[in-house]
Scaffold this active site. Structure first.
Site, PDB file in Angstrom:
ATOM      1  N   ASP A  36     -87.439  58.315  28.918  1.00 33.12           N
ATOM      2  CA  ASP A  36     -88.408  58.581  27.849  1.00 33.12           C
ATOM      3  C   ASP A  36     -87.945  59.706  26.918  1.00 33.12           C
ATOM      4  O   ASP A  36     -88.640  60.044  25.965  1.00 33.12           O
ATOM      5  CB  ASP A  36     -89.771  58.977  28.447  1.00 33.12           C
ATOM      6  N   ASP A 299     -84.996  41.019 -18.601  1.00 38.54           N
ATOM      7  CA  ASP A 299     -84.574  40.945 -17.196  1.00 38.54           C
ATOM      8  C   ASP A 299     -85.769  40.883 -16.262  1.00 38.54           C
ATOM      9  O   ASP A 299     -85.799  40.093 -15.321  1.00 38.54           O
ATOM     10  CB  ASP A 299     -83.712  42.164 -16.845  1.00 38.54           C
ATOM     11  N   GLY A 434     -79.980  35.335 -11.726  1.00 33.63           N
ATOM     12  CA  GLY A 434     -79.304  34.436 -12.666  1.00 33.63           C
ATOM     13  C   GLY A 434     -78.629  33.254 -11.997  1.00 33.63           C
ATOM     14  O   GLY A 434     -79.234  32.499 -11.245  1.00 33.63           O
ATOM     15  N   MET A 435     -77.320  33.108 -12.263  1.00 34.48           N
ATOM     16  CA  MET A 435     -76.540  31.970 -11.766  1.00 34.48           C
ATOM     17  C   MET A 435     -75.888  32.270 -10.425  1.00 34.48           C
ATOM     18  O   MET A 435     -74.988  31.543  -9.993  1.00 34.48           O
ATOM     19  CB  MET A 435     -75.446  31.638 -12.791  1.00 34.48           C
TER      20      MET A 435
END
Length: 513
Positions: A36, A299, A434-435
């Site tokens: 512990d 954006d 995006g892409m």
């Protein structure tokens, strides 16, 4: 107390140790069995702390079980008193040692007679509360102990500071970006010509706690730790407090206006000069924080309508949800928190900002919810990041429990105007941009592994025949995994074990009806 192999909030003694190790010259003693006492390693490793953690384990072993713990616990308290000369020693059991039902308060009373240091017993119910609740309670207990003692000894100076001043309550070790947030709060208050009376518990001294009531009001950056202390100071000493977290442009402005209100209210009675922070809010929002401009850019507009899931502690989950919806136009399908004890406040704050609300401390339930909703991005804890990896869904980490990644070497606050910039970057970069997916598909990228199921379900009986695999591979990558999961879900519902091309088209028809 809960038996689990992973939890969002740890056991109660961890919260007590986090508070104790945040104060200067305070030592904590754990009444615990071996196993512990991992807090020392956790603090040094995760928090990148350079100093030794002021925590000692008073081990419960077979000899202690046979003879009782009193002698060993008292000896350990007195030994640390002589070796370290701390201002305060805090004794805490763990969930395991609490089972022994020993009278640890009696141990503390006996040690206090001999010890030169102050000694207190952490008055926390280890069966009923978690790490966060215990930290909040321990901080309030320490503050109450020293202020009550000042009253009894009549060493009291209640005069407020001449200039506007505040206490910042709740910054402590292993907090999510706490050190960076504290630095940003210091900058903001300096700009507003407000002095900082004390910051507790991080770096604070228990000897200075008697001066807490000299501040004009208190700031509570996070609801999780510090709220109980602020409520105690408000009740006993009439000190106002602000529990709004300055996160996001909207709540940042509201936070400053609340400060202005408190300063002007006290300025009337102290014959001080009134303040007007509206020009500061306008200047910071327009020229320092880029988030307001970014939210109107093309954006950010490309993210409008995308679905997200938010999960974390109450403060971060609620405010990130508001930022996503109110400031960036992003839809939150589900917002949730693991702080079940503060569920009512959380529900009140995000009402109308999300489609669904989830209150749970079961990570499997959170994972099933995310798999079902299939959001474009997740904003959660380290556990949600792991879930996102399994489902191939990007995740931004916005909340404790902490990982070493949440202690960056650079400056990354979540609060203040610089925090708005950091959050905007985190949100935008968490989405597939995006892409990106299409380019990865065209050039190979990371899509070179055999198609596997990303469902979090434990069902493993489904088989795709060669024709269905070929048909699935013709689907563009950005949609392929969604088709795969929908088809497997349909097959399970119908009791189908082998997925064929016909099953794929049947699943598509069922989805469109």
């Amino acid at each position: 107390m809960k038996l689990a192999y992973w939890m969002y909030a740890g056991p109660a003694h961890i919260g007590t140790l986090r508070v104790a190790s945040s104060f200067k010259n305070v030592h904590a003693i754990m009444h615990a069995p071996l196993g512990d006492d991992y807090f020392n390693v956790m603090r040094s490793m995760l928090g990148r702390e350079r100093d030794f953690t002021a925590a000692t384990a008073s081990i419960v072993d077979r000899h202690v079980l046979a003879r009782g713990s009193q002698e060993r616990v008292v000896d350990n308290i007195l030994r640390k008193d002589k070796e370290e000369h701390p201002d305060l020693i805090i004794l805490t059991p763990t969930c395991t040692s609490s089972i022994l039902q020993e009278d640890l308060q009696n141990f503390v009373n006996r040690a206090s007679i001999i010890s030169d240091s102050d000694v207190i017993f952490a008055d926390v119910d280890h069966y009923q509360v978690n790490e966060i609740q215990a930290a909040d309670r321990t901080l309030e207990q320490v503050v109450r102990y020293y202020l009550d003692r000042c009253h009894r000894q009549e060493k009291w100076d209640r005069f407020l500071t001449d200039a506007p001043s505040v206490n910042i309550i709740g910054i402590f070790t292993l907090g999510f970006h706490n050190q960076h947030d504290c630095r940003e709060l210091r900058r903001l208050l300096r700009d507003l010509n407000i002095e900082i009376n004390q910051i507790i518990p991080e770096g604070g001294s228990v000897k200075d706690l008697k001066n807490l009531p000299k501040a004009w009001f208190n700031l509570i950056p996070y609801r999780e730790v510090g709220l109980m202390t602020a409520m105690y100071l408000n009740k006993e000493y009439g000190m106002p407090y602000i529990s709004t977290a300055p996160m996001g442009a909207v709540d940042m402005a509201e936070w400053i206006r609340q400060i202005q209100k408190n300063v002007n209210t006290l300025a009337l009675s102290l014959s001080s000069k009134r303040v007007d922070y509206e020009p500061y809010i306008d200047g910071q929002t327009r020229f320092v924080s880029q988030a307001a401009w970014f939210s109107r850019s093309i954006d950010c507009q490309n993210l409008t309508g995308k679905e997200t899931v938010v999960f974390g502690d109450t403060t971060h989950a609620a405010l990130i949800t508001k930022i996503l919806v109110r400031e960036m136009g992003i839809r939150v399908s589900c917002a949730g928190t693991y702080c079940k004890h503060d569920a009512e406040w959380f529900k009140e704050q995000i009402q109308g900002f999300c489609d669904e609300i989830l209150i749970t401390d079961d990570h499997a339930e959170v994972g099933d919810m995310i798999a079902h909703m299939e959001p474009s991005a997740i904003f959660g804890t380290q556990m949600e990041r792991h879930i996102g990896k399994r489902l191939d869904i990007p995740c931004g980490v916005i909340s404790a429990p902490v990982h070493i990644q949440n202690f960056p070497l650079g400056y990354r606050p979540f609060l203040g105007y610089e925090g708005t910039n950091q959050i905007a970057d985190l949100i935008y970069n968490s989405f597939a941009l995006g892409m990106e997916d299409h380019l990865l598909d065209i050039f190979g990228g990371h899509d070179t592994k055999e198609i596997i199921s990303k469902s979090l379900s434990t069902d493993i009986g489904l088989v795709w025949n060669p024709e269905s695999k070929l048909e699935l591979s013709k689907i563009p990558r950005f949609a392929r995994e969604k088709v795969e999961r929908n088809t497997e879900k349909f097959a399970r519902q119908k009791g189908i074990e082998t997925i064929t091309v016909e099953v794929m088209y049947a699943a598509k028809e069922a989805l469109n009806t």
